[in-house]
Design an enzyme around this catalytic site. Sequence first.
Site, PDB file in Angstrom:
ATOM      1  CB  ILE A  15      -0.951   0.011   1.219  1.00 45.94           C
ATOM      2  CG1 ILE A  15      -1.771  -1.276   1.289  1.00 45.94           C
ATOM      3  CG2 ILE A  15      -1.895   1.221   1.144  1.00 45.94           C
ATOM      4  CD1 ILE A  15      -2.628  -1.393   2.543  1.00 45.94           C
ATOM      5  CG  ASP A  61      12.139  -1.846  13.444  1.00 45.29           C
ATOM      6  OD1 ASP A  61      11.255  -1.369  14.202  1.00 45.29           O
ATOM      7  OD2 ASP A  61      12.101  -3.003  12.990  1.00 45.29           O
ATOM      8  CG  PHE A  83       1.286   2.789   4.971  1.00 51.90           C
ATOM      9  CD1 PHE A  83      -0.053   2.533   4.773  1.00 51.90           C
ATOM     10  CD2 PHE A  83       1.881   3.808   4.243  1.00 51.90           C
ATOM     11  CE1 PHE A  83      -0.797   3.271   3.869  1.00 51.90           C
ATOM     12  CE2 PHE A  83       1.141   4.562   3.338  1.00 51.90           C
ATOM     13  CZ  PHE A  83      -0.198   4.284   3.155  1.00 51.90           C
ATOM     14  CB  SER A 127      -7.347  -3.177   9.546  1.00 49.54           C
ATOM     15  OG  SER A 127      -7.960  -4.375   9.142  1.00 49.54           O
ATOM     16  CE1 TYR A 152      -2.654  -5.803  10.742  1.00 47.32           C
ATOM     17  CE2 TYR A 152      -4.859  -6.635  10.262  1.00 47.32           C
ATOM     18  CZ  TYR A 152      -3.831  -5.741  10.021  1.00 47.32           C
ATOM     19  OH  TYR A 152      -4.003  -4.759   9.065  1.00 47.32           O
ATOM     20  CE  LYS A 156      -3.218  -2.289  11.325  1.00 48.34           C
ATOM     21  NZ  LYS A 156      -2.192  -1.328  10.869  1.00 48.34           N
ATOM     22  CG  ASN A 202      -2.802 -10.542   2.078  1.00 55.59           C
ATOM     23  OD1 ASN A 202      -3.267 -10.882   3.162  1.00 55.59           O
ATOM     24  ND2 ASN A 202      -2.025  -9.481   1.940  1.00 55.59           N
ATOM     25  NE  ARG A 234     -12.623 -11.145   5.627  1.00 56.84           N
ATOM     26  CZ  ARG A 234     -13.413 -12.057   6.199  1.00 56.84           C
ATOM     27  NH1 ARG A 234     -14.700 -12.122   5.876  1.00 56.84           N
ATOM     28  NH2 ARG A 234     -12.921 -12.905   7.074  1.00 56.84           N
ATOM     29  N   GLY A 297      -9.305 -17.171  13.275  1.00 59.81           N
ATOM     30  CA  GLY A 297      -9.376 -15.712  13.226  1.00 59.81           C
ATOM     31  C   GLY A 297     -10.236 -15.159  12.119  1.00 59.81           C
TER      32      GLY A 297
END
Length: 339
Positions: A15, A61, A83, A127, A152, A156, A202, A234, A297
């Site tokens: 992205i 990092d 991001f 997300s 994950y 967020k 993905n 989705r 999940g």
Amino acid sequence: MKIKKVLVTGGLGYIGSHTIVELVNKGYEPIIIDNLSNASIKVLDVLEQMLKIKIPFYQIDCTDSCEVNKVFDEHKIDAVIHFAALKAVGESIQKPAEYYYNNLVSTLTILKAVQAHGVKNFIFSSSATVYGNPIHVPCLESDPIVNATNPYGQTKIINERILTDYSNIHKDTNIALLRYANPIGAHSSGKLGENPNGIPNNLMPYVSQVAVGKRDKLTVFGNDYPTKDGTCIRDYIHVSDLALGHVLTLEKFETDPGLVIYNLGTGEGTSVLDLVNAYQKATGIKINYTFGPRRDGDIPTNYLDVTKAKNELGFKCKYSIEDCCKTAYEFQIKHPNGY
């Protein structure tokens, strides 16, 4: 204050790299931080050749406070798009400590640098996973954000709370929480696309690798969900449409809106089998697939109401699902083994 210089963390990722293109096309000057844990340095060369500019890049990092602050010292940064994060749902279940550490500490480190250097504009890459198992679909920004179904998503949610609390105190800072649908597709030039390390987590890059013969077949995780065809639903959005949403958000910041939350998606649900069929139609290639057990999940259905982004940002998707499939395939053909 006019926004000019934009720090993009994770700017060589999927992205992030597409967002760099949209930023430059709109006259912004990006600065990139990326630790290259899930990106290739070759993306920087691609971007500079496409855009015909030199882009300041730092291989550091975002959890390293000393190195992060050096970047802020060297540039008069007007805005940050954050991001940089670990992002695989399944992996987060197996490695929760790594996900909480990386995703929370990186945000806190960047945010402390933002505060110390007087930066007043911050976009956070959130997300649709924050909606957990939604109380209804499509999901609205006003829906309660209580509990995600994986670590994950939890990172967020916690990061959104951190930034909301920061906004409550620093009312002169514009903060946007952008809740993404599932980005897919590739840049229309075929030069940029999703380039995961190892086995893709993905759906779209896995389908593309099957299409070009790099993998034998796609395993669809679960065909017994309470959906029209038994597979998960989705909201899939073309990555360039999603990238443009960040530029529109920066333009919104010119009005000093304070804290804003937007869903960025198509507003429509697409099942896994819908996507496979669209890919076959767009490319003329048969995708071999088989069904496997559900994945930890995953939830049955999640897609977004994007009315608010449409009304307040002028956000509108240009690419169809078949467009997404076609561009993903074209990128895969041009980059069979990655960059």
